[in-house]
Design a protein around this motif. Structure first.
Motif, short mmCIF file in Angstrom:
data_model
loop_
_atom_site.label_atom_id
_atom_site.label_comp_id
_atom_site.label_asym_id
_atom_site.label_seq_id
_atom_site.Cartn_x
_atom_site.Cartn_y
_atom_site.Cartn_z
N ARG A 182 0.82 -1.21 0.00
CA ARG A 182 0.00 0.00 0.00
C ARG A 182 0.85 1.26 0.00
NH1 ARG A 182 -2.62 -4.14 2.15
NH2 ARG A 182 -4.84 -4.34 1.71
N GLY A 183 2.14 1.12 -0.31
CA GLY A 183 2.98 2.30 -0.47
C GLY A 183 3.54 2.88 0.81
N VAL A 184 3.67 2.04 1.85
CA VAL A 184 4.26 2.51 3.11
C VAL A 184 5.47 1.63 3.43
CG1 VAL A 184 3.89 2.90 5.57
CG2 VAL A 184 2.02 3.30 3.95
N TYR A 185 6.61 2.28 3.56
CA TYR A 185 7.87 1.55 3.74
C TYR A 185 8.29 1.58 5.20
CZ TYR A 185 12.61 0.11 2.19
OH TYR A 185 13.79 -0.55 1.96
N LEU A 186 8.01 0.47 5.91
CA LEU A 186 8.41 0.32 7.32
C LEU A 186 9.69 -0.50 7.38
CD1 LEU A 186 4.89 -0.67 8.74
CD2 LEU A 186 6.03 1.54 9.06
N ALA A 187 10.35 -0.48 8.53
CA ALA A 187 11.57 -1.28 8.69
C ALA A 187 11.25 -2.76 8.52
CB ALA A 187 12.17 -1.04 10.07
N PRO A 188 12.07 -3.47 7.73
CA PRO A 188 11.76 -4.87 7.40
C PRO A 188 12.21 -5.87 8.45
CG PRO A 188 13.69 -4.19 6.18
CD PRO A 188 13.25 -2.99 6.99
N ALA A 189 11.93 -5.63 9.71
CA ALA A 189 12.21 -6.60 10.77
C ALA A 189 11.55 -6.12 12.05
CB ALA A 189 13.71 -6.74 11.00
N LEU A 190 11.02 -7.04 12.84
CA LEU A 190 10.25 -6.62 14.02
C LEU A 190 11.12 -6.03 15.11
CD1 LEU A 190 10.44 -8.63 16.69
CD2 LEU A 190 9.08 -10.12 15.28
N TYR A 191 12.45 -6.21 14.99
CA TYR A 191 13.34 -5.68 16.02
C TYR A 191 13.97 -4.35 15.63
CZ TYR A 191 16.25 -8.43 12.91
OH TYR A 191 16.82 -8.96 11.79
N GLU A 192 13.37 -3.65 14.65
CA GLU A 192 13.89 -2.34 14.25
C GLU A 192 12.89 -1.24 14.60
OE1 GLU A 192 16.87 -2.07 13.21
OE2 GLU A 192 17.40 -3.94 12.19
N ALA A 193 13.42 -0.06 14.93
CA ALA A 193 12.58 1.10 15.21
C ALA A 193 12.14 1.75 13.90
CB ALA A 193 13.35 2.10 16.06
N GLY A 194 11.21 2.72 14.01
CA GLY A 194 10.78 3.50 12.86
C GLY A 194 11.09 4.98 13.07
N PHE A 195 11.10 5.72 11.97
CA PHE A 195 11.51 7.12 12.02
C PHE A 195 10.57 7.99 11.20
CE2 PHE A 195 15.13 4.35 12.52
CZ PHE A 195 15.63 4.79 13.73
N VAL A 196 10.20 9.11 11.80
CA VAL A 196 9.38 10.11 11.10
C VAL A 196 10.29 11.31 10.86
CG1 VAL A 196 7.36 11.63 11.34
CG2 VAL A 196 7.27 9.28 12.21
N SER A 197 10.10 11.99 9.72
CA SER A 197 10.91 13.18 9.42
C SER A 197 10.03 14.41 9.44
CB SER A 197 11.57 13.04 8.05
OG SER A 197 10.62 13.36 7.03
N ALA A 198 10.68 15.56 9.40
CA ALA A 198 9.96 16.83 9.35
C ALA A 198 9.21 16.99 8.04
CB ALA A 198 10.94 17.99 9.55
N ALA A 199 9.55 16.17 7.04
CA ALA A 199 8.87 16.27 5.74
C ALA A 199 7.55 15.50 5.71
CB ALA A 199 9.80 15.77 4.63
N HIS A 200 7.30 14.67 6.72
CA HIS A 200 6.02 13.94 6.75
C HIS A 200 4.90 14.91 7.12
CE1 HIS A 200 8.77 10.51 6.92
NE2 HIS A 200 7.76 9.73 6.61
N THR A 201 3.92 15.03 6.23
CA THR A 201 2.81 15.96 6.46
C THR A 201 1.65 15.21 7.13
OG1 THR A 201 1.79 15.39 4.35
CG2 THR A 201 3.40 17.21 4.33
N PRO A 202 0.70 15.98 7.69
CA PRO A 202 -0.50 15.31 8.22
C PRO A 202 -1.18 14.42 7.17
CG PRO A 202 -0.43 17.60 8.93
CD PRO A 202 0.71 17.42 7.97
#
Ligand SMILES: *Cc1c(COP(=O)(O)O)cnc(C)c1O
Length: 452
Positions: free
Chosen positions: A415-435
């Motif tokens: 569905r076009g969302v790229y999450l970390a490919p392993a359950l033991y990794e954190a995720g990151f949001v950037s200032a460019a992510h809009t509402p």
């Protein structure tokens, strides 16, 4: 979301035909087809996407599919991709020369900038990777204390230096075993591996070895077992024990540094534990803004034991590289603008709470947490695991539902969302992510949960 999600996704068997072909080609000439193992998608299966370009919060793969990027190069891209001020600084620096092997003003500026934001440190040395920074901090701690033994925690990652690639031994206060072939047991015989957030193990280790421990290295917010915070009582006791026994407390903030707060994770502990400071700090990721740059820092008296002043040797041909320092400096300038972390934290918070709400709506047990621009979530096998809270250590993280995580990962990727490919990794949001990006992500999550 993809520009046109109904567009040309390829056949179901090969949703990314060009990436699949590139992966095939890569595997002939690069071991496993990748230059860092997690990129190969082995934990989740499927075809790793070969990325062609990025802008703002988005990545485009070799098949032209767009993804909302929640990896951000594993943390560095806190401003999003292609930030104009950073691009400008990098371009100017590149025109002035790639590397001189001689000191430059910008290294001084970057050092001053880091020290301004990290009151626990009086001096800093720049290197090129987090691995190098952690390895050098370890050598410095051993050199400064004249001791050999080191303590780390299971599930914390400090790069791939030999002495840190260690798993727990068979019993409490026994020394660890290498986690990699090629690391001789003698090299890790001084490394003690303990359970994260376990005060009694910590006390037992100091009881048994206190006078021999050079340092304790810890990720204060562990991002390499997804997202696990060191609890306040644990951190408080750790600080006390280190001080009491003359061991250095080394904060590995390669991931959390300038990512969870402007003052890094240590500023959050100092807020709750007055006067709290680590002895040494290790940085990377955000301070390079996507370029190879890392650092370790601490009090003058310790740092001046490094060559050329002291007897602890450490060096690097590309250390303090002019283009990398320009990139890092421009990034650090941007994150200090008024309201930057407030806005970033709000985005990350709305993402995390939204994901939890979507899971609850679908009846899927899920727990999550976030701080600044970093987040994590877990699928407990049973509602009520970990007392209804979050996993507190690596063994608990590894009891969470991996099959559920993998289904969710792939459903989101589709569905076009790229999450970390392993359950033991954190995720990151950037200032460019809009509402709108967050909203699209939450819609994808609702659909993913609805699909199973
Ligand atoms: C990424 C990371 C490292 C290693 O950094 P590299 O630049 O990949 O060598 C070390 N410690 C932590 C906490 C990290 O997240």
């Amino acid at each position: 979301m993809a520009d046109d999600p109904s567009g040309t996704p390829g056949s179901p068997a090969s949703p990314a035909p060009r990436s699949a072909a590139l992966f095939e080609r890569a595997r002939r000439v690069i071991p496993g087809g990748v230059n860092s193992p997690v990129r190969a998608f082995r934990a989740v299966g499927g075809t790793p996407r070969f990325i062609q370009r990025a802008q703002g919060a988005y990545l485009w793969d070799a098949d032209g599919q767009r993804y909302i990027d929640y990896i951000g190069s594993w943390g560095p891209m806190i401003l999003g991709h292609g930030h104009p001020a950073v691009l400008d600084a990098v371009e100017k620096a590149a025109r002035d020369g790639f590397s001189f092997g001689a000191p430059t003003e910008r290294e001084v500026e970057l050092a001053e900038e880091i020290l301004k934001l990290v009151p626990s440190a009086e001096q800093v040395r720049l290197v090129s990777s987090g691995t190098e920074a952690a390895m050098s901090a370890l050598r410095l701690a051993r050199g400064a204390t004249g001791r050999s033994k080191i303590v780390k925690f299971e599930g914390c990652y400090h790069g791939h230096a030999d002495a840190l690639l260690v798993k727990a031994g068979s019993g409490l206060a026994t020394f660890g075993h290498p986690t990699s072939a090629g690391v001789p047991p003698e090299v890790v015989q001084h490394t003690l591996v303990l359970t994260y957030n376990d005060v009694s193990e910590l006390e037992a280790a100091f009881d048994a070895h206190g006078r021999e421990i050079a340092c304790v290295m810890i990720e204060p917010i562990a991002g390499n077992m997804n997202f696990v915070r060191a609890s306040l009582p644990f951190m408080k006791r750790l600080r006390e024990l280190c001080t009491q026994h003359g061991a250095l407390l080394v904060f590995d903030e390669v991931m959390s540094g300038f990512r969870v707060a402007l003052g890094s994770a240590q500023s959050l502990y100092a807020r709750d534990l007055p006067g709290f400071q680590p002895d040494l700090s290790v940085f990377g990721k955000v301070i390079g803004g996507g370029m190879p740059l890392a650092a370790f820092a601490g009090p003058r008296a310790v740092m001046e034991q490094l060559a050329p002043l002291g007897g602890v040797y450490q060096a690097g041909t590309l250390s303090g590289n002019p283009v990398a320092t320009a990139c890092g400096l421009a990034t650090l300038k941007e994150i200090q603008k008024p309201g930057f972390f407030e806005a970033l934290s709000a985005s990350t918070h709305s993402l995390t709470t939204g994901l939890l709400a979507a899971a609850q709506e679908a009846g899927v047990p899920m727990v999550g947490d976030c701080e600044g621009g970093m987040f994590g979530f877990f699928f407990p096998k049973h509602a009520g695991d970990f007392g209804g809270g979050l996993p507190q250590n690596y063994p608990q993280v590894m009891t969470t539902d991996g099959a559920r995580f993998n289904r969710f990962f792939h459903a989101m990727l589709e569905r076009g969302v790229y999450l970390a490919p392993a359950l033991y990794e954190a995720g990151f949001v950037s200032a460019a992510h809009t509402p709108a990006d967050i909203k699209a992500t939450l819609e994808a999550a609702a659909a993913a949960f609805a699909a199973g």
